[in-house]
Design a protein around this motif. Structure first.
Motif, PDB file in Angstrom:
ATOM      1  N   LYS A 151       0.836  -1.201   0.000  1.00  0.00           N
ATOM      2  CA  LYS A 151       0.000   0.000   0.000  1.00  0.00           C
ATOM      3  C   LYS A 151       0.876   1.258   0.000  1.00  0.00           C
ATOM      4  O   LYS A 151       0.566   2.247  -0.680  1.00  0.00           O
ATOM      5  N   ILE A 152       1.966   1.240   0.749  1.00  0.00           N
ATOM      6  CA  ILE A 152       2.869   2.394   0.789  1.00  0.00           C
ATOM      7  C   ILE A 152       3.480   2.634  -0.591  1.00  0.00           C
ATOM      8  O   ILE A 152       3.551   3.775  -1.079  1.00  0.00           O
ATOM      9  N   ILE A 153       3.910   1.555  -1.249  1.00  0.00           N
ATOM     10  CA  ILE A 153       4.524   1.708  -2.569  1.00  0.00           C
ATOM     11  C   ILE A 153       3.522   2.272  -3.571  1.00  0.00           C
ATOM     12  O   ILE A 153       3.864   3.093  -4.435  1.00  0.00           O
ATOM     13  N   ASN A 154       2.265   1.884  -3.452  1.00  0.00           N
ATOM     14  CA  ASN A 154       1.262   2.307  -4.431  1.00  0.00           C
ATOM     15  C   ASN A 154       0.702   3.702  -4.153  1.00  0.00           C
ATOM     16  O   ASN A 154       0.184   4.338  -5.084  1.00  0.00           O
ATOM     17  N   TYR A 155       0.796   4.170  -2.915  1.00  0.00           N
ATOM     18  CA  TYR A 155       0.124   5.428  -2.587  1.00  0.00           C
ATOM     19  C   TYR A 155       1.044   6.501  -2.020  1.00  0.00           C
ATOM     20  O   TYR A 155       0.591   7.598  -1.744  1.00  0.00           O
ATOM     21  N   PHE A 156       2.317   6.198  -1.838  1.00  0.00           N
ATOM     22  CA  PHE A 156       3.208   7.216  -1.300  1.00  0.00           C
ATOM     23  C   PHE A 156       3.254   8.426  -2.242  1.00  0.00           C
ATOM     24  O   PHE A 156       3.358   8.271  -3.462  1.00  0.00           O
ATOM     25  N   PRO A 157       3.187   9.657  -1.691  1.00  0.00           N
ATOM     26  CA  PRO A 157       3.232  10.858  -2.535  1.00  0.00           C
ATOM     27  C   PRO A 157       4.640  11.086  -3.071  1.00  0.00           C
ATOM     28  O   PRO A 157       5.418  11.866  -2.525  1.00  0.00           O
ATOM     29  N   GLY A 158       4.953  10.401  -4.139  1.00  0.00           N
ATOM     30  CA  GLY A 158       6.297  10.462  -4.703  1.00  0.00           C
ATOM     31  C   GLY A 158       6.594  11.792  -5.373  1.00  0.00           C
ATOM     32  O   GLY A 158       5.730  12.670  -5.512  1.00  0.00           O
ATOM     33  N   ALA A 159       7.842  11.944  -5.806  1.00  0.00           N
ATOM     34  CA  ALA A 159       8.289  13.220  -6.362  1.00  0.00           C
ATOM     35  C   ALA A 159       9.224  12.976  -7.530  1.00  0.00           C
ATOM     36  O   ALA A 159       9.807  11.894  -7.696  1.00  0.00           O
ATOM     37  N   LEU A 160       9.360  13.997  -8.363  1.00  0.00           N
ATOM     38  CA  LEU A 160      10.380  14.045  -9.408  1.00  0.00           C
ATOM     39  C   LEU A 160      11.549  14.850  -8.863  1.00  0.00           C
ATOM     40  O   LEU A 160      11.365  15.981  -8.393  1.00  0.00           O
ATOM     41  N   GLU A 161      12.751  14.277  -8.915  1.00  0.00           N
ATOM     42  CA  GLU A 161      13.927  14.949  -8.353  1.00  0.00           C
ATOM     43  C   GLU A 161      15.023  15.024  -9.400  1.00  0.00           C
ATOM     44  O   GLU A 161      15.314  14.047 -10.095  1.00  0.00           O
ATOM     45  N   VAL A 162      15.626  16.207  -9.504  1.00  0.00           N
ATOM     46  CA  VAL A 162      16.732  16.422 -10.435  1.00  0.00           C
ATOM     47  C   VAL A 162      17.875  17.068  -9.664  1.00  0.00           C
ATOM     48  O   VAL A 162      17.691  18.103  -9.017  1.00  0.00           O
ATOM     49  N   THR A 163      19.052  16.459  -9.708  1.00  0.00           N
ATOM     50  CA  THR A 163      20.237  17.013  -9.064  1.00  0.00           C
ATOM     51  C   THR A 163      21.345  17.167 -10.091  1.00  0.00           C
ATOM     52  O   THR A 163      21.345  16.503 -11.144  1.00  0.00           O
ATOM     53  N   SER A 164      22.282  18.028  -9.772  1.00  0.00           N
ATOM     54  CA  SER A 164      23.387  18.274 -10.711  1.00  0.00           C
ATOM     55  C   SER A 164      24.379  17.127 -10.753  1.00  0.00           C
ATOM     56  O   SER A 164      25.136  16.984 -11.726  1.00  0.00           O
ATOM     57  N   LEU A 165      24.395  16.292  -9.712  1.00  0.00           N
ATOM     58  CA  LEU A 165      25.357  15.193  -9.648  1.00  0.00           C
ATOM     59  C   LEU A 165      24.780  13.969 -10.349  1.00  0.00           C
ATOM     60  O   LEU A 165      23.697  13.495 -10.008  1.00  0.00           O
ATOM     61  N   ARG A 166      25.500  13.469 -11.325  1.00  0.00           N
ATOM     62  CA  ARG A 166      25.073  12.294 -12.065  1.00  0.00           C
ATOM     63  C   ARG A 166      25.626  11.027 -11.408  1.00  0.00           C
ATOM     64  O   ARG A 166      26.568  11.084 -10.615  1.00  0.00           O
TER      65      ARG A 166
END
Length: 996
Positions: A111-126
């Motif tokens: 349930k956590i995997i399906n409903y967690f309020p995820g985000a898009l993250e972009v960092t300068s470090l590859r």
């Protein structure tokens, strides 16, 4: 005698039985019928009341309450009117007992995997340890206040599969598992926020992508990157705080909240009391904690080996529970034969687990009802929060006050904009603050009610609402008479009225006596006598047989402490009525009689008889004294001191019989006390700005004939030794300033312009400049910060404290605004001779060397402000950490896959060196994880602290942030060696968990 009636009645009606009834008939309400009578006189009565209703609050809107739209407000309102049981999240067995904990936790993780309020993250470090841009093609439309930018899709970290493509709706509909609707960014972008440099921006629109697109285009309200077309700053696109809380409150059940506990540090840590079976078959209870791993700054880790290890550890803990305490239906309450003949797909076992889960759901409410009458400081298995106010009312508290009635109070005492825990995006809501307020009140009710009417109960309440002890001006009072009354004089004056009359003489003009002086006509004056009947006797006068103050006999018109007081007139707090002579009319046929309430006098009507004896010209001069002890031995005279447990007193009482006990109490909040308290605590802790040995004396010199501090000897024997370490705060505040106002600077001011006392003011300046002068930090208290804090408390605390004050006590309350002891004003005297201001020249000084060093050399060195100023490949402390880690891995023949990046713990240092010798080493930051590193502001704060030590070496410095440079220069006239080298280094000590 009998009266004769004629039947039937005659036409006139005279003499009939009903002759006199018309006009005398009374009706309901008190009036007369038919209006047969005329009223020539009527008296109108009116009672005038002016009750204070307080000030109105500022207009409230959805924006001021941080609510985005009407739908959010409706949802909040609906939730507030529902009553929910409170559960103890620290005990997972409260939710699983009859069913299997392994299966329950497994379902919760899914349930956590399906409903967690995820985000898009972009960092300068590859991942390859190279750096790059995070957003490109940035443009700002000043007219629309909107920024357009693009994120490279290949650099976006999206472990939860947030769909921002054109086919987002179809993809979600085709999903086999139910997932959160927030994962559809195409339709729900308005529920997300764009975060850069810890600032949140509203997303106005996105451009859904196709399979061939390389960039995701966003339209952001505001200007997150001024004057930039690209950036390397970290970017986070996640749901707004409201929707994050909505997911945690509505989509997650207690077990999922237990696994993702946001109110702990570190975030998402669950604590278990695990039963471990020993070799002899017994069980030992151990305590374990499991932290749900994170992937980046926001998302959960659901794709690495760390997550696999977390699941394995969680399964081990659940298995131990199922073998010892949980899974009762399958393990204990059913026969084993049911499972022996079970089908291959475990239909019986699944049915038993369904029964167990349903029993657990019912058991939750049964347990909640069993503990519904208990209250805890922290929410556990206790009364629902919505019923706390009702319970407080049942216990006897008045609940018509609340800390959330004042917006400023939330900002000063509580933080509603941020939380103490990193996992909670916002602080407690006003409703949660209100619940906690009543929790504290209910839990302390037993102590408060038992100690009602004492200082301790009021002190406890003031601490409960967040009023610091040093800001509370809580004092009881007595009145001290100047001397005994001369009994001979009293008896002489009393003899003139002892006959029951008193003759009052009043000067009046004598029109028969007219005379002229130098042509100006005057009228003579004579005495007019008025005889007044009095009923006072000797016992009605407030003195005893020794001439000391004594309480007179009580009567209907005079009694102890007559005349009350309160900060507002209310039906419960009001004075007796008096005739309103201004608005009343007593003449004519229709008098208008109006009354109003006497003004509060706080017991002064009772004390007035002591000050001025009736029909006499003698009385006591009274002085109001703070006496919080009130109980003294007979032999305690002269200086009365007490500094024990708040029962503070410090005054001179030359004669015990001259004290008058009253019930006057002041309960004030005093901002000026905060300034004194900080000086007091600094002096006790750091021996500065007032050392315990006393202020150092500065000897006089030809150019300084008036040193700042006096010494013992000569014409002034004042010794400034306040000894703050040996005194309580009350004693210190009452005494330390007394010998700082001495005879040498009491009258004249140095600059001849401003009023004040130089010694006291110098203490205050030393406090303000403590960091520069002594390297000691202070709390930066000032009048504005203290006043803002107290104003933020509002006035609800007065109505709370009122319930602990005895009804017969006369007390003043509110906020007392006054100058602190350091800023007591005085009259400005100027040195002058007649009408001419005479300057006092300095006595000439003899110097056998050069007076002014006109050829003093100044040596200056400039270097970069940041470690990467001259290195274009280094742009942040994160790159420094990556470089150091790469060097460490290379040196130890390791690769990135051999180590767990999230286990990095780094300590960051500033090393200040001169000629290779370390002058100062200062740790300015600690970070956890690979993505966390110090900010530029932390570096600047640490740099200022470290460079301040250059003064001991004959250097000084200043920082030019616009040019990003540090300038170091010499501060004396002695030429320095040009070969001196000056270096500022950044050092990193880190630890990391690796396989080798």
């Amino acid at each position: 005698m009998a009266k004769k009636f004629t039947c039937p009645p005659q036409a006139s009606g005279q003499g009939t039985f009903s002759d006199n009834l018309v006009g005398f008939q009374l009706v309901d309400g008190g009036g007369f019928t038919q209006g047969n009578f005329d009223f020539t006189t009527s008296i109108t009565e009116k009672q005038n009341r002016n009750f204070e209703i307080g000030s109105f609050s500022e207009p409230m809107s959805l924006d001021s309450m941080n609510i985005k739209n009407v739908e959010e407000s409706k949802m909040i309102l609906a939730n507030n009117f529902q009553v929910y049981p409170n559960y103890d999240l620290s005990q997972v067995t409260n939710f699983t007992l009859y069913g299997s904990l392994v299966l329950r936790l497994s379902a919760s993780v899914r349930k956590i995997i399906n409903y967690f309020p995820g985000a898009l993250e972009v960092t300068s470090l590859r991942p390859t340890f190279t750096t790059g841009t995070t957003a490109v093609n940035i443009s700002y439309n000043e007219l629309d206040n909107e920024t357009t930018l693009q994120l490279e899709i290949s650099t976006i970290r999206n472990p939860f599969g947030i769909d921002f493509s054109e086919n987002a709706n179809k993809n979600r509909a085709a999903s086999e598992l139910p997932i959160s609707q927030l994962r559809n960014l195409k339709e729900n972008y308005s529920k997300y926020v764009f975060i850069a440099n810890d600032v949140k921006y509203v997303i106005n629109e996105i451009v859904p992508t196709t399979n061939t697109d390389q960039y995701l285009t966003l339209y952001i309200e505001g200007q997150p990157f001024p004057n930039q077309t690209f950036t390397t700053d970290s970017i986070l696109v996640r749901p707004s705080d409201f929707y994050v809380n909505k997911v945690f409150n509505e989509d997650f059940d207690p077990v999922e909240k237990f696994l993702l506990n946001r109110d702990v540090t570190p975030i998402y840590t669950a604590y278990f009391t695990v039963p471990i079976e020993n070799e002899d078959g017994t069980y030992t209870i151990t305590y374990k904690s499991l932290k749900f791993p994170k992937d980046g700054s926001w998302n959960l880790d659901i794709r690495t080996r760390i997550f696999d290890k977390y699941l394995a550890d969680l399964n081990d803990i659940a298995t131990n529970f199922d073998g010892y305490k949980t899974n009762l239906i399958s393990r204990f309450l059913t026969t084993a034969s049911l499972k022996e003949f079970d089908t291959s797909d475990k239909k019986v076992e699944k049915l038993l687990q369904l029964y167990g889960r349903s029993f657990d759901e019912t058991k939750k409410f049964i347990d909640a009802l069993a503990k519904i009458n208990s209250v805890n400081y922290n929410i556990k298995s206790d009364i629902p929060s919505q019923l706390l106010k009702n319970l407080a009312l049942t216990l006897g508290w008045k609940t018509n006050m609340s800390p959330i009635s004042e917006d400023d109070f939330l900002n000063s005492v509580f933080s509603t904009s941020s939380s103490a825990f990193s996992g909670v995006p916002v602080g407690p809501t006003p409703e949660e603050i209100n619940y906690q307020y009543f929790r504290n009140l209910i839990l302390n009710s037993a102590y408060l009610f038992k100690s009602k009417g004492t200082r301790k109960s009021i002190d406890t309440l003031l601490r409960l609402i967040g009023a610091p002890d040093f800001l509370v001006d809580f004092n009881e009072h007595i009145y001290l008479a100047d001397q005994r009354i001369n009994l001979s004089e009293f008896n002489t004056q009393y003899a003139n009225i002892s006959g029951g009359t008193y003759v009052q003489y009043t000067p009046v003009l004598d029109l028969s006596d007219v005379y002229s002086v130098m042509g100006v006509q005057y009228t003579g004056v004579t005495l007019s006598s008025t005889t007044i009947d009095i009923t006072l006797t000797a016992v009605d006068y407030p003195l005893d047989s020794f001439g000391c103050p004594s309480m007179p006999v009580d009567g209907s018109n005079y009694y102890f402490q007559i005349g009350g007081g309160w900060f507002e007139s209310t039906p419960q707090h009001r004075m007796p009525e008096q005739v309103d002579l201004t608005n009343s009319v007593f003449t004519g046929a229709n008098p208008n009689y109006q009354t109003n309430l006497l003004p509060f006098n706080y017991g002064e009507e009772y004390l007035q008889r002591f000050r001025k004896f009736p029909y006499m010209d003698i009385g006591f001069r009274l002085r109001k004294i703070i006496d919080n002890k009130k109980s003294w031995y007979d032999n305690e005279s002269d200086l009365r001191t007490s500094f024990d447990g708040g029962f503070n007193s410090y005054y001179y009482a030359p004669d015990e019989c001259l004290t008058i006990n009253v019930k006057n109490v002041d309960i004030m909040l005093n901002p000026s006390f905060g300034l004194i308290y900080d000086v007091y605590t600094m002096s006790r802790t750091y021996n500065y700005p007032i050392p315990n040995e006393g202020l150092n004396y500065v000897p006089p010199s030809p150019c300084n004939t008036d040193p700042l501090y006096p010494k013992r000897g000569g014409i002034d024997w004042t010794e400034i030794v306040p000894k703050p370490k040996e005194k309580t705060f009350f004693e210190f505040a009452q005494t330390f300033w007394r010998n700082m106002i001495n005879v040498r600077n009491r009258q004249f001011i140095t600059d001849g312009k401003t009023g004040g006392y130089p010694t006291l003011q110098s203490i205050w300046w030393k406090y303000l400049e403590s960091r520069e002068l002594a390297g000691i930090p202070n709390d930066n208290f000032n009048y504005q910060t203290m006043i803002d804090y107290i104003n933020g408390l509002g006035d609800y605390w007065i109505r709370l404290v009122e319930q602990m004050v005895p009804a017969t006590t006369i007390w003043n309350t509110g906020v007392r605004l006054e100058n602190s002891i350091f800023h007591r004003q005085k009259f400005v005297w100027r040195r002058q001779y007649g009408c001419e201001i005479v300057p006092i020249p300095c006595e000439p000084c003899i110097l056998t060397t050069q007076v002014f060093a006109y050829d003093c050399p100044t040596q200056v060195l400039s270097c970069g402000l940041y470690p990467w100023t001259n290195d274009p490949n280094t742009v942040s402390f994160g790159v420094l950490l990556a470089t150091a880690l790469k060097q460490y891995l290379t040196l130890n023949n390791l690769t990135l896959n051999d180590c767990i990046l999230n286990t990095i713990y780094a300590q960051w240092y500033i090393n200040l060196n001169i000629n290779g010798i370390t002058l100062e080493t200062y740790m300015f930051s600690e970070t956890y994880g690979y993505q966390n590193y110090p900010s530029n502001q932390e570096w600047l704060i640490g740099l200022n602290y470290t460079l301040s030590n250059l003064q001991n070496e004959g250097y000084n410095y200043y920082i030019d942030e616009t040019k990003e440079s540090i300038v170091v220069y010499n501060v004396n006239c002695s030429p320095l060696d040009v070969t001196d080298t000056f270096t500022v280094e950044v050092g990193i000590n880190f630890t990391i968990l690796c396989n080798q």
